[in-house]
Design an enzyme around this catalytic site. Structure first.
Site, mmCIF file in Angstrom:
data_model
loop_
_atom_site.group_PDB
_atom_site.id
_atom_site.type_symbol
_atom_site.label_atom_id
_atom_site.label_comp_id
_atom_site.label_asym_id
_atom_site.label_seq_id
_atom_site.Cartn_x
_atom_site.Cartn_y
_atom_site.Cartn_z
ATOM 1 N N ARG A 33 0.803 -1.368 0.137
ATOM 2 C CA ARG A 33 -0.046 0.093 0.130
ATOM 3 C C ARG A 33 0.831 1.358 -0.039
ATOM 4 N NH1 ARG A 33 -5.387 -0.086 3.572
ATOM 5 N NH2 ARG A 33 -3.860 1.009 5.185
ATOM 6 N N GLY A 36 4.405 1.038 1.423
ATOM 7 C CA GLY A 36 5.292 0.129 0.726
ATOM 8 C C GLY A 36 5.815 0.736 -0.525
ATOM 9 N N HIS A 37 4.979 1.799 -1.423
ATOM 10 C CA HIS A 37 5.215 2.394 -2.392
ATOM 11 C C HIS A 37 6.212 3.446 -1.991
ATOM 12 C CE1 HIS A 37 1.758 0.124 -4.094
ATOM 13 N NE2 HIS A 37 2.264 0.545 -5.377
ATOM 14 N N ARG A 38 5.789 4.266 -0.970
ATOM 15 C CA ARG A 38 6.830 5.524 -0.612
ATOM 16 C C ARG A 38 8.225 4.801 -0.228
ATOM 17 N NH1 ARG A 38 8.756 7.333 3.668
ATOM 18 N NH2 ARG A 38 7.655 5.786 4.921
ATOM 19 N N GLU A 87 2.744 4.883 -8.903
ATOM 20 C CA GLU A 87 2.820 3.477 -9.609
ATOM 21 C C GLU A 87 3.529 3.464 -10.681
ATOM 22 O OE1 GLU A 87 1.981 0.431 -8.309
ATOM 23 O OE2 GLU A 87 0.090 1.162 -7.695
#
Length: 204
Positions: A33, A36-38, A87
């Protein structure tokens, strides 16, 4: 015939998909979420598990500790648009082929799917318990410091779905196309309503 993607997912399998297709996933699925992306994009830290040709799920699971490890209680999708700013770069950096979440994503992600040969798919909302039943095993966890919903859970799944392809490798975007169609219908309806009101006033 049910279409099942199996990890590692090949480019050929991804290229064969079009918006609106219904597919299922078997193999490895990783929850990832906002945090994790950051971590991957902003901090430049990659997880230990290689993500190339894998699938991620925008989801915040509820997990229970058991003697053998963990048990999945519920795993509902998170709104994918929250990850829109990350993304495209995430796909390029990790090599992920399938992104699963709730709702659509925007133009930047569509560009990323074209450039990185990936797709976005929608898992039905409100089916977290059903989704949990499709998790055969929780194989591991990374980044536990983020807490249960944001941790990087590594799952083994079998025919996880149904998943509706919302962005394909051609950059087609099901949700954005529907928005245009709905807007056109709305304009026609408003115009017809206005004419009907004018006609009613003229007759009164």
């Amino acid at each position: 015939m049910k279409k099942v993607l199996t990890t590692p997912i090949s480019d050929e399998a991804i290229k064969s998909l079009n918006v609106g297709d219904i597919v299922y996933l078997s193999g490895t699925l990783v929850t990832c979420r906002d945090e994790g992306h950051r971590r991957v994009i902003v901090e430049g830290i990659m997880p230990e598990l290689p993500l190339e040709k894998m699938a991620i799920f925008h989801a915040g699971p509820i997990v229970k500790d058991v003697e053998s490890g963990w048990e999945m209680v519920s795993i509902g999708p998170t709104t994918s648009m929250r990850m829109e700013r990350y993304e495209k770069e995430f796909l390029a950096k990790t090599g992920v082929k399938l992104v699963i979440g709730k709702g659509g994503m925007g133009a930047k992600t569509a560009e990323g799917c074209q450039e990185s040969i990936a797709v976005h798919a929608v898992f039905p909302g409100g089916c977290g318990v059903v989704a949990a039943e499709q998790v055969e095993k929780i194989e591991g966890k990374e980044w536990p410091e983020f807490g249960m919903p944001e941790a990087f859970w590594i799952l083994k799944v079998k025919e996880f779905g149904p998943l509706i392809i919302s962005i394909d490798t051609q950059g087609n975007n099901l949700f954005e196309s529907n928005k245009i169609g709905f807007h056109e219908k709305k304009e026609i309806a408003l115009e017809e309503t206005a004419k009907a009101i004018v006609s009613m006033i003229a007759k009164s």
